[in-house]
Write a protein that holds these residues in place. Structure first.
Motif, PDB file in Angstrom:
ATOM      1  N   SER A   1     -35.540  22.369  18.523  1.00 44.19           N
ATOM      2  CA  SER A   1     -36.176  21.090  18.206  1.00 44.19           C
ATOM      3  C   SER A   1     -35.551  20.015  19.072  1.00 44.19           C
ATOM      4  O   SER A   1     -34.540  20.239  19.738  1.00 44.19           O
ATOM      5  CB  SER A   1     -36.011  20.750  16.720  1.00 44.19           C
ATOM      6  OG  SER A   1     -34.645  20.608  16.385  1.00 44.19           O
ATOM      7  N   ARG A   2     -36.174  18.844  19.065  1.00 46.45           N
ATOM      8  CA  ARG A   2     -35.643  17.732  19.844  1.00 46.45           C
ATOM      9  C   ARG A   2     -35.908  16.423  19.136  1.00 46.45           C
ATOM     10  O   ARG A   2     -36.911  16.277  18.426  1.00 46.45           O
ATOM     11  CB  ARG A   2     -36.246  17.728  21.249  1.00 46.45           C
ATOM     12  CG  ARG A   2     -37.736  17.516  21.306  1.00 46.45           C
ATOM     13  CD  ARG A   2     -38.300  17.823  22.701  1.00 46.45           C
ATOM     14  NE  ARG A   2     -37.763  16.930  23.717  1.00 46.45           N
ATOM     15  CZ  ARG A   2     -37.852  17.152  25.037  1.00 46.45           C
ATOM     16  NH1 ARG A   2     -38.456  18.251  25.473  1.00 46.45           N
ATOM     17  NH2 ARG A   2     -37.349  16.280  25.896  1.00 46.45           N
ATOM     18  N   ASP A   3     -35.016  15.476  19.358  1.00 45.90           N
ATOM     19  CA  ASP A   3     -35.170  14.113  18.858  1.00 45.90           C
ATOM     20  C   ASP A   3     -35.203  13.213  20.093  1.00 45.90           C
ATOM     21  O   ASP A   3     -34.149  12.930  20.690  1.00 45.90           O
ATOM     22  CB  ASP A   3     -34.016  13.749  17.932  1.00 45.90           C
ATOM     23  CG  ASP A   3     -34.190  12.385  17.290  1.00 45.90           C
ATOM     24  OD1 ASP A   3     -34.911  11.532  17.867  1.00 45.90           O
ATOM     25  OD2 ASP A   3     -33.600  12.156  16.227  1.00 45.90           O
ATOM     26  N   ASN A   4     -36.391  12.789  20.496  1.00 46.87           N
ATOM     27  CA  ASN A   4     -36.512  11.997  21.719  1.00 46.87           C
ATOM     28  C   ASN A   4     -35.950  10.594  21.565  1.00 46.87           C
ATOM     29  O   ASN A   4     -35.581   9.966  22.563  1.00 46.87           O
ATOM     30  CB  ASN A   4     -37.964  11.957  22.179  1.00 46.87           C
ATOM     31  CG  ASN A   4     -38.405  13.283  22.781  1.00 46.87           C
ATOM     32  OD1 ASN A   4     -37.590  14.142  23.106  1.00 46.87           O
ATOM     33  ND2 ASN A   4     -39.717  13.455  22.924  1.00 46.87           N
ATOM     34  N   ALA A   5     -35.869  10.094  20.357  1.00 47.32           N
ATOM     35  CA  ALA A   5     -35.260   8.778  20.132  1.00 47.32           C
ATOM     36  C   ALA A   5     -33.749   8.826  20.373  1.00 47.32           C
ATOM     37  O   ALA A   5     -33.145   7.815  20.733  1.00 47.32           O
ATOM     38  CB  ALA A   5     -35.542   8.300  18.717  1.00 47.32           C
ATOM     39  N   LYS A   6     -33.165  10.023  20.181  1.00 51.18           N
ATOM     40  CA  LYS A   6     -31.721  10.181  20.358  1.00 51.18           C
ATOM     41  C   LYS A   6     -31.364  10.930  21.630  1.00 51.18           C
ATOM     42  O   LYS A   6     -30.189  11.212  21.876  1.00 51.18           O
ATOM     43  CB  LYS A   6     -31.129  10.920  19.155  1.00 51.18           C
ATOM     44  CG  LYS A   6     -31.234  10.156  17.851  1.00 51.18           C
ATOM     45  CD  LYS A   6     -30.575  10.927  16.713  1.00 51.18           C
ATOM     46  CE  LYS A   6     -30.643  10.146  15.416  1.00 51.18           C
ATOM     47  NZ  LYS A   6     -30.004  10.890  14.288  1.00 51.18           N
ATOM     48  N   ASN A   7     -32.381  11.287  22.429  1.00 47.50           N
ATOM     49  CA  ASN A   7     -32.139  12.061  23.666  1.00 47.50           C
ATOM     50  C   ASN A   7     -31.308  13.312  23.386  1.00 47.50           C
ATOM     51  O   ASN A   7     -30.364  13.642  24.125  1.00 47.50           O
ATOM     52  CB  ASN A   7     -31.428  11.199  24.721  1.00 47.50           C
ATOM     53  CG  ASN A   7     -32.357  10.211  25.393  1.00 47.50           C
ATOM     54  OD1 ASN A   7     -33.493  10.018  24.958  1.00 47.50           O
ATOM     55  ND2 ASN A   7     -31.877   9.565  26.431  1.00 47.50           N
ATOM     56  N   THR A   8     -31.661  14.011  22.320  1.00 47.73           N
ATOM     57  CA  THR A   8     -30.868  15.159  21.900  1.00 47.73           C
ATOM     58  C   THR A   8     -31.748  16.368  21.626  1.00 47.73           C
ATOM     59  O   THR A   8     -32.816  16.249  21.007  1.00 47.73           O
ATOM     60  CB  THR A   8     -30.044  14.823  20.642  1.00 47.73           C
ATOM     61  OG1 THR A   8     -29.209  13.705  20.917  1.00 47.73           O
ATOM     62  CG2 THR A   8     -29.164  15.999  20.246  1.00 47.73           C
ATOM     63  N   LEU A   9     -31.277  17.502  22.090  1.00 46.51           N
ATOM     64  CA  LEU A   9     -31.918  18.793  21.881  1.00 46.51           C
ATOM     65  C   LEU A   9     -31.076  19.583  20.878  1.00 46.51           C
ATOM     66  O   LEU A   9     -29.843  19.491  20.890  1.00 46.51           O
ATOM     67  CB  LEU A   9     -31.990  19.544  23.207  1.00 46.51           C
ATOM     68  CG  LEU A   9     -32.619  20.929  23.224  1.00 46.51           C
ATOM     69  CD1 LEU A   9     -34.139  20.825  23.028  1.00 46.51           C
ATOM     70  CD2 LEU A   9     -32.299  21.642  24.544  1.00 46.51           C
ATOM     71  N   TYR A  10     -31.753  20.377  20.036  1.00 47.26           N
ATOM     72  CA  TYR A  10     -31.050  21.150  19.021  1.00 47.26           C
ATOM     73  C   TYR A  10     -31.464  22.614  19.083  1.00 47.26           C
ATOM     74  O   TYR A  10     -32.556  22.965  19.525  1.00 47.26           O
ATOM     75  CB  TYR A  10     -31.370  20.624  17.620  1.00 47.26           C
ATOM     76  CG  TYR A  10     -31.019  19.179  17.407  1.00 47.26           C
ATOM     77  CD1 TYR A  10     -32.000  18.192  17.473  1.00 47.26           C
ATOM     78  CD2 TYR A  10     -29.710  18.786  17.146  1.00 47.26           C
ATOM     79  CE1 TYR A  10     -31.686  16.860  17.280  1.00 47.26           C
ATOM     80  CE2 TYR A  10     -29.385  17.450  16.954  1.00 47.26           C
ATOM     81  CZ  TYR A  10     -30.376  16.501  17.023  1.00 47.26           C
ATOM     82  OH  TYR A  10     -30.059  15.177  16.836  1.00 47.26           O
ATOM     83  N   LEU A  11     -30.562  23.461  18.597  1.00 46.57           N
ATOM     84  CA  LEU A  11     -30.891  24.858  18.363  1.00 46.57           C
ATOM     85  C   LEU A  11     -30.226  25.271  17.055  1.00 46.57           C
ATOM     86  O   LEU A  11     -29.001  25.289  16.962  1.00 46.57           O
ATOM     87  CB  LEU A  11     -30.416  25.760  19.500  1.00 46.57           C
ATOM     88  CG  LEU A  11     -30.852  27.227  19.393  1.00 46.57           C
ATOM     89  CD1 LEU A  11     -32.372  27.342  19.575  1.00 46.57           C
ATOM     90  CD2 LEU A  11     -30.135  28.098  20.435  1.00 46.57           C
ATOM     91  N   GLN A  12     -31.050  25.546  16.050  1.00 47.26           N
ATOM     92  CA  GLN A  12     -30.569  26.034  14.759  1.00 47.26           C
ATOM     93  C   GLN A  12     -30.502  27.548  14.822  1.00 47.26           C
ATOM     94  O   GLN A  12     -31.517  28.200  15.090  1.00 47.26           O
ATOM     95  CB  GLN A  12     -31.486  25.583  13.642  1.00 47.26           C
ATOM     96  CG  GLN A  12     -31.085  26.059  12.251  1.00 47.26           C
ATOM     97  CD  GLN A  12     -29.799  25.430  11.761  1.00 47.26           C
ATOM     98  OE1 GLN A  12     -29.575  24.240  11.939  1.00 47.26           O
ATOM     99  NE2 GLN A  12     -28.943  26.244  11.136  1.00 47.26           N
TER     100      GLN A  12
END
Length: 128
Positions: free
Chosen positions: A71-82
Motif C-alpha cells: 500500500s502507499r500513502d501519497n500524502a506522506k510519500n511513504t510505501l508500505y508492505l504488510q
C-alpha cells in the motif's frame, strides 16, 4: 536527489507479522509506480509486490499472495508492505524501489531493470 529509506524489518517467529515502510523524497512520489523486492543470500533479487501511482492497482508474487499487502500513502510519500503469516522462506533483505513508469501495465512490475532508484534495504529474518 531521490532517496528511499526502508524501515521496519526485524526477527520474528514463523507465523508472525511485520510492517515495512519506505520513505521517499526528491521526486513527485505520487506520479510513479513503486515496488518491493527481496534478496536472500545466494539468490537473485525477486519481485515481491508492485503498486500503481494512485494505489488502485497492485500485484504480487505467487509466493506471497494472500499473505503480504502493498500500500502507499501519497500524502506522506511513504510505501508500505504488510507481511503476515511469515515463513522461514521469507527471510531476506527487503528493498523498495521507484519504477521508471507512470503506467502500471507498461512492462513488467517484477522486472528489477524497470526500476531506477533503490533503498538500502531492511532485513527480515523468520525463525521456525
Amino acid at each position: 536527489q531521490v532517496t528511499l529509506v526502508e524501515s521496519g524489518g526485524g526477527s520474528v517467529q514463523a507465523g508472525g507479522s511485520l510492517r515495512l515502510s519506505c520513505a521517499a523524497s526528491g521526486y513527485p512520489y505520487s506520479s510513479y509506480c513503486m515496488g518491493w523486492f527481496r534478496q536472500a543470500p545466494g539468490k537473485e533479487r525477486e519481485g515481491v509486490a508492485g503498486i500503481s501511482p494512485g494505489g488502485s492497482i497492485t500485484s504480487y508474487a505467487d509466493s506471497v499472495k494472500g499473505r503480504f499487502t502493498i500500500s502507499r500513502d501519497n500524502a506522506k510519500n511513504t510505501l508500505y508492505l504488510q507481511l503476515n503469516s511469515l515463513k522461514p522462506s521469507d527471510t531476506a533483505m527487503y528493498y523498495c524501489a521507484k519504477r521508471r513508469v507512470y503506467d502500471f501495465n507498461s512492462g513488467s512490475w517484477s522486472n528489477p531493470y524497470e526500476y531506477d532508484y533503490w533503498g538500502q534495504g531492511t532485513q527480515v529474518t523468520v525463525s521456525s
